[in-house]
Design a protein around this motif. Structure first.
Motif, mmCIF file in Angstrom:
data_model
loop_
_atom_site.group_PDB
_atom_site.id
_atom_site.type_symbol
_atom_site.label_atom_id
_atom_site.label_comp_id
_atom_site.label_asym_id
_atom_site.label_seq_id
_atom_site.Cartn_x
_atom_site.Cartn_y
_atom_site.Cartn_z
ATOM 1 N N GLU A 1 0.815 -1.212 0.000
ATOM 2 C CA GLU A 1 0.000 0.000 0.000
ATOM 3 C C GLU A 1 0.852 1.267 0.000
ATOM 4 O OE1 GLU A 1 -2.509 -3.325 1.097
ATOM 5 O OE2 GLU A 1 -0.563 -2.666 1.868
ATOM 6 N N GLU A 2 1.997 1.227 0.656
ATOM 7 C CA GLU A 2 2.867 2.407 0.681
ATOM 8 C C GLU A 2 3.766 2.476 -0.549
ATOM 9 O OE1 GLU A 2 5.003 2.536 4.324
ATOM 10 O OE2 GLU A 2 3.211 2.709 5.583
ATOM 11 N N LYS A 3 4.108 1.333 -1.129
ATOM 12 C CA LYS A 3 4.973 1.314 -2.310
ATOM 13 C C LYS A 3 4.232 1.790 -3.550
ATOM 14 C CE LYS A 3 7.849 -1.690 -5.180
ATOM 15 N NZ LYS A 3 8.388 -3.049 -5.379
ATOM 16 N N TYR A 4 3.004 1.279 -3.733
ATOM 17 C CA TYR A 4 2.220 1.639 -4.908
ATOM 18 C C TYR A 4 1.111 2.606 -4.493
ATOM 19 C CZ TYR A 4 4.636 -2.412 -6.812
ATOM 20 O OH TYR A 4 5.599 -3.306 -7.206
ATOM 21 N N ASN A 5 1.410 3.888 -4.569
ATOM 22 C CA ASN A 5 0.422 4.901 -4.228
ATOM 23 C C ASN A 5 0.511 6.048 -5.233
ATOM 24 O OD1 ASN A 5 2.557 6.690 -3.349
ATOM 25 N ND2 ASN A 5 2.638 5.526 -1.433
ATOM 26 N N PHE A 6 -0.357 7.035 -5.061
ATOM 27 C CA PHE A 6 -0.431 8.127 -6.030
ATOM 28 C C PHE A 6 0.873 8.937 -6.092
ATOM 29 C CE2 PHE A 6 -5.358 8.590 -5.958
ATOM 30 C CZ PHE A 6 -5.443 7.275 -6.364
ATOM 31 N N THR A 7 1.579 9.026 -4.975
ATOM 32 C CA THR A 7 2.820 9.798 -4.932
ATOM 33 C C THR A 7 3.924 9.133 -5.744
ATOM 34 O OG1 THR A 7 2.234 10.572 -2.715
ATOM 35 C CG2 THR A 7 4.518 10.857 -3.413
ATOM 36 N N ASN A 8 3.926 7.785 -5.761
ATOM 37 C CA ASN A 8 5.016 7.048 -6.410
ATOM 38 C C ASN A 8 4.644 6.514 -7.786
ATOM 39 O OD1 ASN A 8 6.393 7.423 -3.992
ATOM 40 N ND2 ASN A 8 5.649 5.498 -3.135
ATOM 41 N N LEU A 9 3.627 7.056 -8.406
ATOM 42 C CA LEU A 9 3.167 6.543 -9.698
ATOM 43 C C LEU A 9 4.280 6.496 -10.736
ATOM 44 C CD1 LEU A 9 -0.408 7.998 -10.402
ATOM 45 C CD2 LEU A 9 0.279 5.594 -10.396
ATOM 46 N N ASN A 10 5.083 7.568 -10.806
ATOM 47 C CA ASN A 10 6.106 7.668 -11.841
ATOM 48 C C ASN A 10 7.344 6.832 -11.563
ATOM 49 O OD1 ASN A 10 4.354 9.437 -12.947
ATOM 50 N ND2 ASN A 10 5.736 11.176 -13.061
ATOM 51 N N GLU A 11 7.337 6.081 -10.476
ATOM 52 C CA GLU A 11 8.490 5.246 -10.133
ATOM 53 C C GLU A 11 8.246 3.773 -10.442
ATOM 54 O OE1 GLU A 11 9.585 6.013 -6.103
ATOM 55 O OE2 GLU A 11 9.531 8.195 -6.344
ATOM 56 N N ILE A 12 7.057 3.447 -10.932
ATOM 57 C CA ILE A 12 6.720 2.050 -11.235
ATOM 58 C C ILE A 12 7.420 1.629 -12.530
ATOM 59 C CG2 ILE A 12 4.834 0.481 -11.827
ATOM 60 C CD1 ILE A 12 3.026 2.201 -10.053
ATOM 61 N N THR A 13 8.008 0.428 -12.523
ATOM 62 C CA THR A 13 8.750 -0.073 -13.677
ATOM 63 C C THR A 13 8.069 -1.315 -14.266
ATOM 64 O OG1 THR A 13 10.137 -1.556 -12.360
ATOM 65 C CG2 THR A 13 10.881 0.731 -12.605
ATOM 66 N N LYS A 14 8.543 -1.685 -15.454
ATOM 67 C CA LYS A 14 8.043 -2.913 -16.082
ATOM 68 C C LYS A 14 8.327 -4.114 -15.191
ATOM 69 C CE LYS A 14 8.556 -5.845 -20.178
ATOM 70 N NZ LYS A 14 9.245 -6.056 -21.473
ATOM 71 N N SER A 15 9.479 -4.112 -14.547
ATOM 72 C CA SER A 15 9.847 -5.214 -13.651
ATOM 73 C C SER A 15 8.863 -5.329 -12.491
ATOM 74 C CB SER A 15 11.263 -4.998 -13.117
ATOM 75 O OG SER A 15 11.600 -5.983 -12.167
ATOM 76 N N ASP A 16 8.428 -4.180 -11.938
ATOM 77 C CA ASP A 16 7.444 -4.191 -10.854
ATOM 78 C C ASP A 16 6.167 -4.898 -11.303
ATOM 79 O OD1 ASP A 16 9.016 -2.775 -9.031
ATOM 80 O OD2 ASP A 16 8.343 -0.841 -9.799
ATOM 81 N N ILE A 17 5.712 -4.537 -12.494
ATOM 82 C CA ILE A 17 4.450 -5.092 -12.998
ATOM 83 C C ILE A 17 4.579 -6.586 -13.252
ATOM 84 C CG2 ILE A 17 2.752 -4.962 -14.867
ATOM 85 C CD1 ILE A 17 3.697 -2.005 -15.234
ATOM 86 N N GLU A 18 5.703 -6.989 -13.838
ATOM 87 C CA GLU A 18 5.890 -8.399 -14.193
ATOM 88 C C GLU A 18 6.020 -9.296 -12.960
ATOM 89 O OE1 GLU A 18 7.996 -8.498 -18.549
ATOM 90 O OE2 GLU A 18 9.296 -8.129 -16.812
ATOM 91 N N LYS A 19 6.684 -8.807 -11.920
ATOM 92 C CA LYS A 19 6.970 -9.665 -10.767
ATOM 93 C C LYS A 19 5.838 -9.704 -9.742
ATOM 94 C CE LYS A 19 9.213 -6.261 -7.749
ATOM 95 N NZ LYS A 19 10.472 -5.831 -7.104
ATOM 96 N N GLU A 20 4.961 -8.683 -9.736
ATOM 97 C CA GLU A 20 3.932 -8.632 -8.701
ATOM 98 C C GLU A 20 2.876 -9.714 -8.899
ATOM 99 O OE1 GLU A 20 3.837 -7.367 -5.930
ATOM 100 O OE2 GLU A 20 5.445 -5.899 -6.084
ATOM 101 N N ASP A 21 2.310 -10.131 -7.775
ATOM 102 C CA ASP A 21 1.243 -11.131 -7.787
ATOM 103 C C ASP A 21 0.212 -10.725 -6.746
ATOM 104 O OD1 ASP A 21 -0.164 -13.336 -8.439
ATOM 105 O OD2 ASP A 21 1.264 -14.802 -7.679
#
Length: 408
Positions: free
Chosen positions: A209-229
């Motif tokens: 919840e703290e990692k993926y929030n509105f403040t950190n939107l521009n810090e999300i990477t392709k690796s984040d999306i691929e590895k998350e479950d």
């Protein structure tokens, strides 16, 4: 002899023609064709997406016994009390304080709960005086009337005091003191938690919840999306002990959310800021807008904003979506029907008069995917471009044989 030979050759030729015609008719009748129609088509890409919400975890800052004041899925208002944690104190203290509040209010309004014996004693004394008065009236003895009146007045004054003043004050003071003691105990041993925002209650969390929030939107990477479950776990429930730092519940703003995914450079050309798109998960279709597209190393990250949508996926971090970025209307040409002749891509259109195929070059291609090419029929028609037309019948799998035959 020569006449016989010529006769045999003629018969053989007729026989071969009949066989060839029969075979051609059979083949011609079994060739698969498609009639071109103007169809609405979704231009889309399918991708794994990361869901980012405006949400936060409510955590206990003491050890104790938790009592949740809300239900799963309930919508709460800002500053609404949602949980209590009791540390070394009776968890019924809130109910006891509430009960004292009711009693105090009744006392202040003169609603005293007298015992049956107190009421009976007063009634007996008053009735006794009335009986004596009636006896004296029967014998016409009026000498004690004044005394009777004074006695009754005193009884009534005492009863009024009991109902409205003396006993009220004593009980009221006692109840208020009890409440004060309980409130002091409560303030020292009970932590009350309120919601910082309006939203939906969830008893599950995934720790991101703290990692993926509105403040950190521009810090999300392709690796984040691929590895998350999706790895949500349950939090504490009613009547369970919690420790300092334990998660009590999660509160989610259900009016705003973002969907983040990765796209290629070519795909990025299909998205513009504030462009309206649709996200189809198979369960439902969600309307969204393109919020931002930025480059991340060799990839592009696309962020889509969802407004006022109850997604119903509060306990989901990643999900597969068909991202529909445009809808087009045109002629849908299967790629299996396309052949290259003289360096031109086209299809074989069956002439309705003589039933023979004619090669027609494809022009005005609007879009293509893995299986189809889409022709902008209306634009071609307006511009007078000579290519395939509405209701043309084309051969689906043209080859060296069926492109030379009459097709029934």
């Amino acid at each position: 002899m020569k006449k016989i030979r010529y006769s045999n050759l003629f018969i053989l030729g007729i026989f071969i023609y009949i066989i060839f015609y029969a075979i051609s008719s059979i083949i011609g009748k079994n060739i698969h064709t498609k009639v071109l129609e103007n169809e609405m088509t979704d231009m889309k890409i399918s991708r794994k997406c990361l869901i980012v919400r405006d949400e936060y975890l409510l955590k206990s800052d003491i050890n104790g016994e938790v009592k949740l004041l809300v239900d799963e899925g309930e919508r709460v208002t800002k500053l609404q009390e949602v949980a209590n944690v009791y540390n070394n104190v009776d968890r019924n203290i809130d109910a006891n304080i509430s009960s004292l509040d009711e009693e105090i209010e009744k006392l202040k309004n003169g609603e005293v709960n007298l015992s049956k014996k107190e009421i009976s004693d007063f009634n007996e004394k008053i009735e006794s005086v009335f009986n004596e008065i009636q006896v004296d009236l029967l014998i016409s003895d009026y000498s004690n009337i004044k005394e009777y009146k004074e006695t009754l007045d005193n009884y009534l004054k005492d009863k009024n005091k009991l109902l409205n003043n003396d006993i009220d004050s004593v009980k009221l003071t006692s109840k208020e003191e009890q409440k004060r003691i309980l409130e002091k105990q409560r303030s020292s041993n009970v932590a009350t938690y309120s919601s910082k925002m309006a939203g939906i209650i969830s008893f599950k969390f995934d720790g991101n919840e703290e990692k993926y929030n509105f403040t950190n939107l521009n810090e999300i990477t392709k690796s984040d999306i691929e590895k998350e479950d999706n790895k949500y776990q349950d939090v504490s429930s009613n009547l369970k002990e919690v420790k300092d730092g334990s998660v009590l519940l999660r509160i989610i703003n259900n009016y705003d959310a973002y969907i983040v995914t990765y796209i290629s450079e070519d795909e990025s050309k299909n998205f513009e800021i504030n462009q309206s798109i649709k996200l189809d998960s198979g369960d439902n279709e969600i309307e969204a807008t393109v919020y931002e597209v930025y480059q991340e190393d060799d990839n592009f990250i696309a962020i889509f904003k969802i407004n006022n949508q109850n997604m119903g996926i509060y306990d989901t971090r990643v999900k597969e979506f068909d991202i529909i970025y445009k809808q087009i209307e045109g002629l849908k040409i299967p790629k299996s029907s396309i052949k290259t002749v003289d360096n031109k891509e086209g299809v074989y259109v069956i002439n309705e008069e003589n039933k023979t195929p004619t090669f027609v070059e494809l022009k005005g291609i609007e879009y293509e995917d893995d299986s189809f090419k889409y022709i902008n029929y209306y634009k071609n028609n307006i511009d007078g471009i000579d290519t395939v037309d509405l209701y043309d019948k084309i051969i689906l799998k043209p080859n060296i044989i069926n492109t030379k035959l009459r097709i029934e």
